[in-house]
Design a protein around this motif. Structure first.
Motif, PDB file in Angstrom:
ATOM      1  N   MET A  86       0.851  -1.183   0.000  1.00 30.31           N
ATOM      2  CA  MET A  86       0.000   0.000   0.000  1.00 30.31           C
ATOM      3  C   MET A  86       0.890   1.239   0.000  1.00 30.31           C
ATOM      4  SD  MET A  86      -2.961   1.068   2.627  1.00 30.31           S
ATOM      5  CE  MET A  86      -3.966  -0.149   1.858  1.00 30.31           C
ATOM      6  N   SER A  87       0.584   2.177  -0.839  1.00 33.01           N
ATOM      7  CA  SER A  87       1.386   3.394  -0.925  1.00 33.01           C
ATOM      8  C   SER A  87       1.012   4.362   0.181  1.00 33.01           C
ATOM      9  CB  SER A  87       1.181   4.057  -2.288  1.00 33.01           C
ATOM     10  OG  SER A  87      -0.103   4.626  -2.337  1.00 33.01           O
ATOM     11  N   PRO A  88       1.942   5.270   0.576  1.00 34.19           N
ATOM     12  CA  PRO A  88       1.609   6.236   1.617  1.00 34.19           C
ATOM     13  C   PRO A  88       0.501   7.193   1.182  1.00 34.19           C
ATOM     14  CG  PRO A  88       3.882   6.537   0.866  1.00 34.19           C
ATOM     15  CD  PRO A  88       3.315   5.380   0.144  1.00 34.19           C
ATOM     16  N   MET A  89       0.234   7.278  -0.127  1.00 37.60           N
ATOM     17  CA  MET A  89      -0.815   8.173  -0.603  1.00 37.60           C
ATOM     18  C   MET A  89      -2.199   7.561  -0.407  1.00 37.60           C
ATOM     19  SD  MET A  89       0.768  10.787  -1.580  1.00 37.60           S
ATOM     20  CE  MET A  89      -0.175  11.715  -2.737  1.00 37.60           C
ATOM     21  N   ASP A  90      -2.257   6.261  -0.054  1.00 37.55           N
ATOM     22  CA  ASP A  90      -3.540   5.586   0.058  1.00 37.55           C
ATOM     23  C   ASP A  90      -3.611   4.799   1.364  1.00 37.55           C
ATOM     24  OD1 ASP A  90      -6.024   4.659  -0.645  1.00 37.55           O
ATOM     25  OD2 ASP A  90      -5.248   3.002  -1.859  1.00 37.55           O
ATOM     26  N   PRO A  91      -3.643   5.480   2.516  1.00 34.27           N
ATOM     27  CA  PRO A  91      -3.672   4.744   3.787  1.00 34.27           C
ATOM     28  C   PRO A  91      -4.990   3.989   3.954  1.00 34.27           C
ATOM     29  CG  PRO A  91      -3.898   7.096   4.173  1.00 34.27           C
ATOM     30  CD  PRO A  91      -3.654   6.919   2.712  1.00 34.27           C
ATOM     31  N   GLU A  92      -4.901   2.815   4.563  1.00 34.08           N
ATOM     32  CA  GLU A  92      -6.078   1.978   4.771  1.00 34.08           C
ATOM     33  C   GLU A  92      -6.789   2.393   6.055  1.00 34.08           C
ATOM     34  OE1 GLU A  92      -7.185  -2.707   5.443  1.00 34.08           O
ATOM     35  OE2 GLU A  92      -5.258  -2.169   4.580  1.00 34.08           O
ATOM     36  N   LYS A  93      -8.092   2.577   5.954  1.00 37.25           N
ATOM     37  CA  LYS A  93      -8.888   2.980   7.119  1.00 37.25           C
ATOM     38  C   LYS A  93      -8.901   1.880   8.174  1.00 37.25           C
ATOM     39  CE  LYS A  93     -12.516   6.008   5.463  1.00 37.25           C
ATOM     40  NZ  LYS A  93     -13.965   6.085   5.221  1.00 37.25           N
ATOM     41  N   ALA A  94      -8.979   2.309   9.419  1.00 40.69           N
ATOM     42  CA  ALA A  94      -9.177   1.373  10.518  1.00 40.69           C
ATOM     43  C   ALA A  94     -10.609   0.827  10.415  1.00 40.69           C
ATOM     44  CB  ALA A  94      -8.979   2.085  11.853  1.00 40.69           C
ATOM     45  N   PRO A  95     -10.859  -0.350  10.974  1.00 39.23           N
ATOM     46  CA  PRO A  95     -12.220  -0.886  10.917  1.00 39.23           C
ATOM     47  C   PRO A  95     -13.229   0.083  11.552  1.00 39.23           C
ATOM     48  CG  PRO A  95     -10.687  -2.534  11.746  1.00 39.23           C
ATOM     49  CD  PRO A  95      -9.927  -1.242  11.642  1.00 39.23           C
ATOM     50  N   ALA A  96     -14.429   0.067  11.020  1.00 37.22           N
ATOM     51  CA  ALA A  96     -15.469   0.996  11.465  1.00 37.22           C
ATOM     52  C   ALA A  96     -15.745   0.862  12.961  1.00 37.22           C
ATOM     53  CB  ALA A  96     -16.744   0.781  10.660  1.00 37.22           C
ATOM     54  N   TRP A  97     -15.700  -0.351  13.495  1.00 37.55           N
ATOM     55  CA  TRP A  97     -16.016  -0.517  14.913  1.00 37.55           C
ATOM     56  C   TRP A  97     -14.971   0.169  15.793  1.00 37.55           C
ATOM     57  CZ3 TRP A  97     -12.943  -2.947  18.497  1.00 37.55           C
ATOM     58  CH2 TRP A  97     -11.925  -3.770  18.017  1.00 37.55           C
ATOM     59  N   ARG A  98     -13.718   0.180  15.356  1.00 33.41           N
ATOM     60  CA  ARG A  98     -12.681   0.862  16.136  1.00 33.41           C
ATOM     61  C   ARG A  98     -12.838   2.375  16.068  1.00 33.41           C
ATOM     62  NH1 ARG A  98      -7.074  -1.943  16.798  1.00 33.41           N
ATOM     63  NH2 ARG A  98      -7.668  -4.114  16.682  1.00 33.41           N
ATOM     64  N   ARG A  99     -13.093   2.893  14.862  1.00 38.04           N
ATOM     65  CA  ARG A  99     -13.274   4.342  14.712  1.00 38.04           C
ATOM     66  C   ARG A  99     -14.488   4.805  15.504  1.00 38.04           C
ATOM     67  NH1 ARG A  99     -13.184   3.912   8.443  1.00 38.04           N
ATOM     68  NH2 ARG A  99     -15.258   3.443   9.090  1.00 38.04           N
ATOM     69  N   THR A 100     -15.589   4.076  15.385  1.00 36.76           N
ATOM     70  CA  THR A 100     -16.809   4.438  16.106  1.00 36.76           C
ATOM     71  C   THR A 100     -16.615   4.324  17.609  1.00 36.76           C
ATOM     72  OG1 THR A 100     -18.121   3.664  14.234  1.00 36.76           O
ATOM     73  CG2 THR A 100     -19.270   3.940  16.338  1.00 36.76           C
ATOM     74  N   GLY A 101     -15.990   3.245  18.039  1.00 32.08           N
ATOM     75  CA  GLY A 101     -15.729   3.058  19.466  1.00 32.08           C
ATOM     76  C   GLY A 101     -14.848   4.157  20.040  1.00 32.08           C
ATOM     77  N   ALA A 102     -13.807   4.533  19.299  1.00 29.95           N
ATOM     78  CA  ALA A 102     -12.925   5.606  19.759  1.00 29.95           C
ATOM     79  C   ALA A 102     -13.689   6.921  19.868  1.00 29.95           C
ATOM     80  CB  ALA A 102     -11.732   5.755  18.807  1.00 29.95           C
ATOM     81  N   ASN A 103     -14.533   7.213  18.873  1.00 30.04           N
ATOM     82  CA  ASN A 103     -15.348   8.435  18.927  1.00 30.04           C
ATOM     83  C   ASN A 103     -16.305   8.416  20.108  1.00 30.04           C
ATOM     84  OD1 ASN A 103     -14.355   9.925  16.748  1.00 30.04           O
ATOM     85  ND2 ASN A 103     -15.555   8.728  15.299  1.00 30.04           N
ATOM     86  N   LEU A 104     -16.954   7.279  20.340  1.00 30.07           N
ATOM     87  CA  LEU A 104     -17.896   7.191  21.463  1.00 30.07           C
ATOM     88  C   LEU A 104     -17.184   7.363  22.806  1.00 30.07           C
ATOM     89  CD1 LEU A 104     -20.221   4.294  20.264  1.00 30.07           C
ATOM     90  CD2 LEU A 104     -20.797   6.718  20.449  1.00 30.07           C
ATOM     91  N   LEU A 105     -16.026   6.738  22.950  1.00 32.13           N
ATOM     92  CA  LEU A 105     -15.257   6.892  24.195  1.00 32.13           C
ATOM     93  C   LEU A 105     -14.844   8.349  24.404  1.00 32.13           C
ATOM     94  CD1 LEU A 105     -13.023   3.698  24.077  1.00 32.13           C
ATOM     95  CD2 LEU A 105     -14.752   4.239  25.804  1.00 32.13           C
ATOM     96  N   ASP A 106     -14.388   8.991  23.338  1.00 29.32           N
ATOM     97  CA  ASP A 106     -13.977  10.390  23.444  1.00 29.32           C
ATOM     98  C   ASP A 106     -15.161  11.290  23.787  1.00 29.32           C
ATOM     99  OD1 ASP A 106     -11.367   9.739  22.882  1.00 29.32           O
ATOM    100  OD2 ASP A 106     -11.553  10.175  20.740  1.00 29.32           O
ATOM    101  N   MET A 107     -16.303  11.037  23.144  1.00 27.84           N
ATOM    102  CA  MET A 107     -17.485  11.853  23.446  1.00 27.84           C
ATOM    103  C   MET A 107     -17.907  11.681  24.898  1.00 27.84           C
ATOM    104  SD  MET A 107     -19.933  11.848  20.053  1.00 27.84           S
ATOM    105  CE  MET A 107     -20.334  10.126  20.182  1.00 27.84           C
ATOM    106  N   ALA A 108     -17.864  10.449  25.393  1.00 31.33           N
ATOM    107  CA  ALA A 108     -18.240  10.208  26.785  1.00 31.33           C
ATOM    108  C   ALA A 108     -17.262  10.891  27.742  1.00 31.33           C
ATOM    109  CB  ALA A 108     -18.298   8.711  27.066  1.00 31.33           C
ATOM    110  N   LEU A 109     -15.977  10.743  27.475  1.00 30.30           N
ATOM    111  CA  LEU A 109     -14.964  11.323  28.353  1.00 30.30           C
ATOM    112  C   LEU A 109     -15.022  12.852  28.345  1.00 30.30           C
ATOM    113  CD1 LEU A 109     -12.411  10.977  30.144  1.00 30.30           C
ATOM    114  CD2 LEU A 109     -11.104  11.200  28.038  1.00 30.30           C
ATOM    115  N   PHE A 110     -14.967  13.443  27.152  1.00 29.60           N
ATOM    116  CA  PHE A 110     -14.944  14.905  27.073  1.00 29.60           C
ATOM    117  C   PHE A 110     -16.300  15.517  27.427  1.00 29.60           C
ATOM    118  CE2 PHE A 110     -11.292  13.801  24.358  1.00 29.60           C
ATOM    119  CZ  PHE A 110     -10.324  14.427  25.111  1.00 29.60           C
TER     120      PHE A 110
END
Length: 188
Positions: free
Chosen positions: A1-25
């Protein structure tokens, strides 16, 4: 994979990280407001208004750390340049200030007039049956008398809408991001 095309993290990780951040902040903001530390317009409130995106782009938020993701520049696969993040924060702060200055003025006298208009309209609604000509005529007259107390919809919404569109467009041009797995070769 080239640096110009980074692969997204799985949706459950991105969503989980956002939910944790929203709860904390969200919890921290609620705690600061309930303790009187973050009164409207205070320095603490302004500091807390800095978007979590800055933390996510430059350092990694707590949710990202727990779930093993981080935010990178979509074009380079590396951390977003600090100047780009600061430019976006500055644009957002300027937009917020401009919106605050352009929104309709709120004075105690105007608030009393709005309350009186609301009470008058509620009284008209109680006195007349629904869909009666008398009710419609009185409501029209009341709306004409109190039209100065409510801003027009474009005046109330346009500043926020325009500033939001401009900052979103600026973000897309200046710092398009993607959230990737922390263990990938795109680490900052």
């Amino acid at each position: 994979m080239s640096p110009m095309d980074p692969e997204k993290a799985p949706a459950w990780r991105r969503t989980g990280a956002n939910l944790l951040d929203m709860a904390l902040f969200g919890g921290l903001f609620w705690l600061a407001r309930s303790r009187g530390l973050a009164r409207e317009g205070s320095a603490v409130a302004r500091l807390m208004a800095i978007p979590v995106e800055v933390l996510r782009e430059q350092l990694r938020s707590p949710g990202q750390r727990l779930l093993g993701t981080h935010t990178v520049d979509r074009r380079t696969g590396r951390r977003v340049a600090l100047w780009r993040t600061l430019a976006l924060v500055g644009a957002r702060a300027a937009g917020a200030e401009l919106t605050r200055r352009l929104e309709p003025v709120r004075t105690p006298e105007l608030e009393r007039e709005r309350e009186a208009a609301g009470a008058e309209i509620a009284d008209i609604m109680r006195r007349h049956p629904q869909a009666s000509p008398e009710r419609d005529a009185e409501l029209q007259a009341a709306y004409r008398r109190h039209s100065h107390t409510t801003p027009s919809l474009p005046r109330a919404v346009a500043p926020s809408l325009v500033i939001g569109l401009v900052t979103t467009r600026l973000r897309r041009r200046l710092a398009p991001t993607v959230e990737v797995l922390a263990g990938s070769d795109h680490s900052p």
